[in-house]
Design an enzyme around this catalytic site. Structure first.
Site, PDB file in Angstrom:
ATOM      1  N   TRP A   1     -89.860  19.671 -12.523  1.00 20.23           N
ATOM      2  CA  TRP A   1     -89.599  21.015 -12.015  1.00 20.23           C
ATOM      3  C   TRP A   1     -90.344  21.226 -10.703  1.00 20.23           C
ATOM      4  CZ3 TRP A   1     -85.765  23.970 -12.269  1.00 20.23           C
ATOM      5  CH2 TRP A   1     -85.830  25.320 -11.986  1.00 20.23           C
TER       6      TRP A   1
ATOM      7  N   GLU B   1     -81.422  24.207 -12.124  1.00 15.38           N
ATOM      8  CA  GLU B   1     -81.598  23.608 -13.451  1.00 15.38           C
ATOM      9  C   GLU B   1     -80.797  22.311 -13.558  1.00 15.38           C
ATOM     10  OE1 GLU B   1     -83.470  24.373 -16.044  1.00 15.38           O
ATOM     11  OE2 GLU B   1     -84.231  26.326 -15.450  1.00 15.38           O
TER      12      GLU B   1
ATOM     13  N   TYR C   1     -94.601  30.411  -9.462  1.00 16.50           N
ATOM     14  CA  TYR C   1     -93.346  30.549 -10.202  1.00 16.50           C
ATOM     15  C   TYR C   1     -93.581  31.324 -11.503  1.00 16.50           C
ATOM     16  CZ  TYR C   1     -89.194  29.246 -12.858  1.00 16.50           C
ATOM     17  OH  TYR C   1     -88.058  29.288 -13.617  1.00 16.50           O
TER      18      TYR C   1
END
Length: 63
Positions: free
Chosen positions: A46, A38, A16
């Site tokens: 995450w 989000e 990422y």
């Protein structure tokens, strides 16, 4: 490329970081996907969201 300390030791974070982190988005679909991810992240790590991203993305294609 030197990676940030937060992504060391976890391949998903590293991928990422290297391909998406800090890259501007201009496409409406990509921005919408990130907004949804989000929002889904609230209360979760995450890493959990990145792991589930592949299953969520097809659901968003019609928006």
């Amino acid at each position: 490329m030197q990676a940030c300390p937060w992504c060391e030791g976890f391949d998903l974070y590293r991928d990422y970081h290297d391909s998406e982190w800090g890259v501007p988005l201009y496409d409406d679909r990509s921005l919408f996907e990130l907004l949804i991810l989000e929002g889904a992240q609230a209360g979760l790590s995450w890493a959990t969201i990145l792991k589930k991203r592949g299953k969520l993305s097809p659901c968003l294609r019609w928006f």
